[in-house]
Scaffold this active site. Structure first.
Site, PDB file in Angstrom:
ATOM      1  N   ASP A   7       0.877  -1.159   0.000  1.00 10.62           N
ATOM      2  CA  ASP A   7       0.000   0.000   0.000  1.00 10.62           C
ATOM      3  C   ASP A   7       0.923   1.220   0.000  1.00 10.62           C
ATOM      4  O   ASP A   7       2.119   1.108   0.285  1.00 10.62           O
ATOM      5  CB  ASP A   7      -0.894  -0.031   1.247  1.00 10.62           C
ATOM      6  CG  ASP A   7      -1.824   1.166   1.323  1.00 10.62           C
ATOM      7  OD1 ASP A   7      -2.411   1.539   0.295  1.00 10.62           O
ATOM      8  OD2 ASP A   7      -1.945   1.732   2.426  1.00 10.62           O
ATOM      9  N   ASP A   9      -0.076   5.128   0.873  1.00 10.11           N
ATOM     10  CA  ASP A   9      -0.272   6.207   1.837  1.00 10.11           C
ATOM     11  C   ASP A   9      -0.242   5.692   3.272  1.00 10.11           C
ATOM     12  O   ASP A   9      -0.937   4.740   3.619  1.00 10.11           O
ATOM     13  CB  ASP A   9      -1.609   6.905   1.562  1.00 10.11           C
ATOM     14  CG  ASP A   9      -1.662   7.483   0.154  1.00 10.11           C
ATOM     15  OD1 ASP A   9      -0.629   7.971  -0.316  1.00 10.11           O
ATOM     16  OD2 ASP A   9      -2.741   7.424  -0.469  1.00 10.11           O
TER      17      ASP A   9
END
Length: 226
Positions: A7, A9
């Site tokens: 992922d 952020d």
């Protein structure tokens, strides 16, 4: 195949690039500052709560670039990378990526942020494979504000990774996946991974990781991660 999924952020970078882009376009005068900030902040809270309407958000967040067109948007994108993203990339995040690269793992960033914001960030990590929210293009080739295909958000991340694997003649049962994420929104893909790693996790994911015995990685221990 050993596959390292990241992922983006609050996982590889200690900020939310989507929200930061909204703040940036406001700072350069592309939005009504008060109204855009109010809506941008509200969408971010919905994301953290797991209630975000991704289609509505994409229409909102792509508004400034749709209005300003490809040339000005490309210049703003480059400036955003220099002023906001580059200072946010930490050595320990690069080291994590490089450890998987050295081990020979396939590297993929899987993010719910749109491709316009995230493609340059993936390149800055030396990662060519990006699964992001793809943006529909109109007859002139520019962004329409709609989503193309399945958005890589929540259960959609599982679908998009399955599509990525199928394009290579593979399935989930034929790969060994390590997936790094901070968010409860990524539980569907974490649960499909052989090696789920709760990375700078939010409170909900942290509690689940502890209960299930998942590895917890504090990549940015001195920085706030929401």
């Amino acid at each position: 195949m050993k596959l390292a999924l990241f992922d983006l952020d609050h996982t590889l970078i200690p900020i939310d690039s989507d929200h930061a882009w909204g703040d940036f376009v406001t700072r350069i005068g592309w939005t009504d500052a008060a109204e855009f900030k109010r809506r941008n902040d509200a969408f971010y809270e919905q994301y953290k709560a797991g209630t975000l309407d991704i289609a509505e958000y994409i229409r909102f967040t792509t508004g400034p670039i749709r209005r300003h067109g490809p040339g000005a948007s490309a210049e703003a994108q480059a400036r955003f990378m220099r002023e906001v993203i580059a200072p946010a990339i930490r050595p320990q995040a690069r080291a994590l990526v490089e450890a998987h690269r050295k081990a020979g793992d396939a590297l993929v960033i899987v993010t719910a942020t749109n491709e316009f914001v995230t493609r340059p960030i993936a390149h800055s990590f030396g990662i060519d494979e990006l699964i992001a929210v793809d943006l529909a293009r109109g007859p002139g080739g520019w962004i329409t504000g709609e989503i193309a295909g399945v958005p890589s958000f929540r259960e959609g991340k599982v679908t998009r990774v399955a599509q990525w694997l199928a394009a290579r003649g593979l399935s989930f049962g034929e790969v060994d996946i390590t997936f790094y994420s901070d968010s409860r929104n990524d539980l569907p893909l974490l649960e499909k991974s052989q090696n789920p790693v709760a990375t700078n996790p939010d409170a909900t994911l942290r509690a689940i990781a502890i209960q299930r015995g998942w590895r917890i990685l504090e990549l940015f221990p001195q920085e706030e991660n929401a």
